[in-house]
Design a protein around this motif. Structure first.
Motif, PDB file in Angstrom:
ATOM      1  N   ASP A   1      -2.850  -2.334  -2.951  1.00 19.90           N
ATOM      2  CA  ASP A   1      -3.837  -2.353  -3.941  1.00 19.90           C
ATOM      3  C   ASP A   1      -3.770  -1.306  -5.006  1.00 19.90           C
ATOM      4  O   ASP A   1      -4.037  -1.597  -6.257  1.00 19.90           O
ATOM      5  CB  ASP A   1      -5.181  -1.907  -3.203  1.00 19.90           C
ATOM      6  N   HIS A   2      -3.121  -0.125  -4.811  1.00 21.44           N
ATOM      7  CA  HIS A   2      -2.760   0.798  -5.709  1.00 21.44           C
ATOM      8  C   HIS A   2      -1.764   0.398  -6.664  1.00 21.44           C
ATOM      9  O   HIS A   2      -2.098   0.681  -7.739  1.00 21.44           O
ATOM     10  CB  HIS A   2      -2.220   2.334  -4.917  1.00 21.44           C
TER      11      HIS A   2
ATOM     12  N   PRO B   1      -3.781  -0.197   1.428  1.00 21.05           N
ATOM     13  CA  PRO B   1      -4.046   0.678   0.427  1.00 21.05           C
ATOM     14  C   PRO B   1      -2.727   0.901  -0.796  1.00 21.05           C
ATOM     15  O   PRO B   1      -3.117   0.954  -2.091  1.00 21.05           O
ATOM     16  CB  PRO B   1      -4.371   1.848   1.091  1.00 21.05           C
ATOM     17  N   GLU B   2      -1.662   0.988  -0.390  1.00 24.80           N
ATOM     18  CA  GLU B   2      -0.592   0.995  -1.159  1.00 24.80           C
ATOM     19  C   GLU B   2      -0.402  -0.154  -2.032  1.00 24.80           C
ATOM     20  O   GLU B   2      -0.214  -0.017  -3.277  1.00 24.80           O
ATOM     21  CB  GLU B   2       0.804   1.310  -0.432  1.00 24.80           C
TER      22      GLU B   2
ATOM     23  N   ARG C   1      -3.580  -2.187  -8.951  1.00 31.21           N
ATOM     24  CA  ARG C   1      -4.318  -1.466 -10.029  1.00 31.21           C
ATOM     25  C   ARG C   1      -3.471  -0.811 -10.880  1.00 31.21           C
ATOM     26  O   ARG C   1      -3.668  -0.768 -12.391  1.00 31.21           O
ATOM     27  CB  ARG C   1      -5.199  -0.420  -9.542  1.00 31.21           C
ATOM     28  N   GLU C   2      -2.465  -0.315 -10.922  1.00 34.27           N
ATOM     29  CA  GLU C   2      -1.140   0.487 -11.494  1.00 34.27           C
ATOM     30  C   GLU C   2      -0.897  -0.535 -12.749  1.00 34.27           C
ATOM     31  O   GLU C   2      -0.470  -0.343 -13.715  1.00 34.27           O
ATOM     32  CB  GLU C   2      -0.110   1.058 -10.677  1.00 34.27           C
TER      33      GLU C   2
END
Length: 192
Positions: A11-12, A8-9, A15-16
């Motif tokens: 992927d974040h 999740p980190e 996206r960022e």
């Protein structure tokens, strides 16, 4: 690796970075600064492996970011991860630099074109960015005397003796401040 298959980190962060690129396409300088902070280390590593010289790799990295600024509107998630897209720009810029500055060298263009990026995978690198942010946060919490000594010793490469001479303080004071600073840094990282 498909989009969304990392942690999740990771992927974040992906996206960022994509959002920063979108904003850079709109000429948002703050987004460009944030993107630079996230990606410059990786792009420098790519450039360094190809050009083989740190000063030249810094120039290539800067030139790569100029191109990223100019071409940000060309980026799309269909082209891959933001880091892979920027890495391609850095790689091509480094190859161009190498060709221009090494006309007498025997390395062929075919070898350069097929040079693998032996750096960390983008997902691994993004996770290291998150760890770097934690370290930066914890270093920021140190007292100024400890922080400056640790930064100079571990990131600028000065020896304790050089630091003592530069700062005008006794060698044992340097050693004890660094030791206390590292202890505080370790505690902060464990608490995070």
């Amino acid at each position: 690796m498909s989009e969304g298959s990392g942690s999740p980190e990771t992927d974040h962060l992906r996206r960022e970075m994509a959002e920063y690129l979108r904003r850079v396409a709109e000429r948002d300088r703050d987004a460009f600064d944030a993107l630079y902070d996230l990606a410059s280390g990786k792009l420098f590593g790519i450039a360094l492996r190809i050009v083989g010289d740190a000063a030249a790799a810094e120039d290539v990295t800067q030139e790569s970011f100029v191109k990223i600024w100019q071409r940000a509107n060309d980026y799309s998630t269909e082209l891959g991860s933001p880091l892979a897209w920027m890495g391609t720009i850095a790689r091509n810029t480094a190859i161009d630099w190498y060709r221009k500055h090494n006309k007498g060298e025997t390395t062929s263009d075919a070898v350069l074109e097929n040079a693998a990026d032996t750096g960390a995978l983008a997902d691994d690198w993004l996770e290291s960015v998150q760890e770097s942010a934690r370290i930066k946060h914890c270093i920021g919490k140190l007292g100024e005397d400890q922080k400056s000594l640790i930064l100079d010793a571990f990131f600028a490469g000065f020896t304790y003796l050089q630091l003592a001479t530069r700062k005008g303080i006794p060698l044992n004071t340097v050693k004890s401040r660094v030791r206390r600073g590292l202890k505080n840094l370790r505690k902060c990282l464990d608490d995070e």
